[in-house]
Design a protein around this motif. Structure first.
Motif, PDB file in Angstrom:
ATOM      1  N   PRO A 295     -23.370 -19.884 -15.108  1.00 22.09           N
ATOM      2  CA  PRO A 295     -23.921 -20.086 -16.453  1.00 22.09           C
ATOM      3  C   PRO A 295     -25.102 -19.160 -16.704  1.00 22.09           C
ATOM      4  O   PRO A 295     -25.777 -18.709 -15.768  1.00 22.09           O
ATOM      5  CB  PRO A 295     -24.364 -21.557 -16.441  1.00 22.09           C
ATOM      6  N   PRO A 296     -25.398 -18.869 -17.970  1.00 16.11           N
ATOM      7  CA  PRO A 296     -26.557 -18.023 -18.282  1.00 16.11           C
ATOM      8  C   PRO A 296     -27.863 -18.750 -18.014  1.00 16.11           C
ATOM      9  O   PRO A 296     -27.932 -19.985 -17.961  1.00 16.11           O
ATOM     10  CB  PRO A 296     -26.381 -17.732 -19.777  1.00 16.11           C
ATOM     11  N   ILE A 297     -28.913 -17.972 -17.847  1.00 12.46           N
ATOM     12  CA  ILE A 297     -30.250 -18.486 -17.560  1.00 12.46           C
ATOM     13  C   ILE A 297     -30.809 -19.176 -18.805  1.00 12.46           C
ATOM     14  O   ILE A 297     -30.691 -18.659 -19.919  1.00 12.46           O
ATOM     15  CB  ILE A 297     -31.167 -17.322 -17.124  1.00 12.46           C
ATOM     16  N   THR A 298     -31.434 -20.342 -18.615  1.00 13.45           N
ATOM     17  CA  THR A 298     -32.054 -21.033 -19.738  1.00 13.45           C
ATOM     18  C   THR A 298     -33.410 -20.415 -20.059  1.00 13.45           C
ATOM     19  O   THR A 298     -34.025 -19.748 -19.213  1.00 13.45           O
ATOM     20  CB  THR A 298     -32.271 -22.513 -19.437  1.00 13.45           C
ATOM     21  N   PHE A 299     -33.893 -20.659 -21.278  1.00 20.40           N
ATOM     22  CA  PHE A 299     -35.195 -20.113 -21.647  1.00 20.40           C
ATOM     23  C   PHE A 299     -36.308 -20.725 -20.808  1.00 20.40           C
ATOM     24  O   PHE A 299     -37.238 -20.024 -20.397  1.00 20.40           O
ATOM     25  CB  PHE A 299     -35.494 -20.323 -23.133  1.00 20.40           C
ATOM     26  N   ARG A 300     -36.214 -22.006 -20.509  1.00 14.77           N
ATOM     27  CA  ARG A 300     -37.242 -22.625 -19.661  1.00 14.77           C
ATOM     28  C   ARG A 300     -37.275 -21.987 -18.278  1.00 14.77           C
ATOM     29  O   ARG A 300     -38.342 -21.687 -17.741  1.00 14.77           O
ATOM     30  CB  ARG A 300     -37.004 -24.122 -19.550  1.00 14.77           C
TER      31      ARG A 300
END
Length: 289
Positions: free
Chosen positions: A270-275
């Motif tokens: 999955p892509p990296i979250t902003f947090r």
């Protein structure tokens, strides 16, 4: 890589936000890399060459031996096709068979800026190609972008996006998709809309930055005219400032409120979250504000 003995990837913008990551990842996979930049010698782990879009004498050495190219059009040029097209013609003649272009989720094929280059690739200029259309970078809030500068100086990110939401994406994920597009046995031959895992408003981005860093962070809402003038007053060419301010208006109208599965499909994760991005930037000492 097919039956071609050549296995060298040219990376333009090789010290930039995505180019530096692409060059590093390609080299780590064992491919030969030519890192093309206006400031060679920064220990990119590749063969560094001086490259300037506006100096055709630098194009030949950059293309020497390359069979694939990662293309970052000249930043801030509202009509990059005028310098990119002659370069692509020269690249094709020199033996480059695959081109991966960095464009933007806000720009379709045939649109302004990189959209004109996108149209050339989609029109068959190269048999093997891909166009990356990433959403807005998470690094805009933690790197050298005016948003990050505003957060550091004032604890404020200014935009004309209103309540509009954006699926911000980490440059590491963009680079991972670029590397896959450059090295896969079969080129995507399409445009790839690259987003993060969630769409956030600028108010929500500011709230996450405040929670992660403990420092003031707020979203200052501007009109289109105020945003255009703010960018132009910061040294950006007025024509390009106008383009960016109009992109903010498009965000306010919902143009970027979408999430794709491109990172998952191309990388298997999955892509990296902003947090997670903000927390990693804070550990490195780069997080704004």
């Amino acid at each position: 890589m097919s039956g071609d003995a050549r296995d060298r990837v040219l990376v333009t913008g090789a010290t930039g936000t995505t180019g530096s990551r692409v060059a590093r990842r390609i080299a780590e996979q064992g491919h030969a890399v030519t890192a093309a930049t206006r400031t060679p010698g920064r220990k990119t782990g590749a063969r560094d060459v001086r490259f300037d879009w506006y100096d055709a004498d630098t194009h030949g050495p950059a293309l020497h031996g390359a069979d694939r190219a990662y293309l970052v059009p000249p930043v801030g040029d509202p009509r990059p096709v005028e310098v990119v097209l002659p370069f692509l013609e020269r690249a094709r003649a020199a033996g480059v068979r695959r081109v991966v272009l960095l464009s933007s989720s806000a720009i379709p094929a045939g649109g302004p800026g990189a959209g004109q280059v996108h149209e050339l690739l989609a029109g068959g200029m190269f048999e093997e190609w891909a166009v990356l259309r990433p959403s807005w970078f998470m690094q805009n809030f933690t790197g050298r972008h005016p948003h990050a500068a505003g957060l550091r100086a004032e604890g404020v990110v200014a935009s004309a996006t209103g309540d509009g939401r954006v699926a911000f994406v980490d440059a590491e994920d963009i680079a991972a998709v670029a590397v896959g597009s450059l090295t896969a046995p079969v080129a995507p031959c399409t445009d790839l809309l690259v987003t993060g895992p969630e769409a956030l408003s600028y108010d929500e981005v500011a709230a996450v930055l405040h929670e992660v860093t403990g420092r003031p962070a707020a979203h200052r809402r501007l009109t289109y005219e105020q945003m255009r003038d703010r960018l132009a007053d910061g040294g950006m060419p007025r024509e390009f400032a106008d383009v960016l301010a109009r992109m903010d208006l498009a965000i306010a109208e919902g143009a970027e409120d979408r999430v794709t599965q491109t990172v998952q499909r191309m990388t298997g994760r999955p892509p990296i979250t902003f947090r997670a991005h903000a927390e990693a930037a804070l550990r490195r000492g780069h997080a704004s504000p």
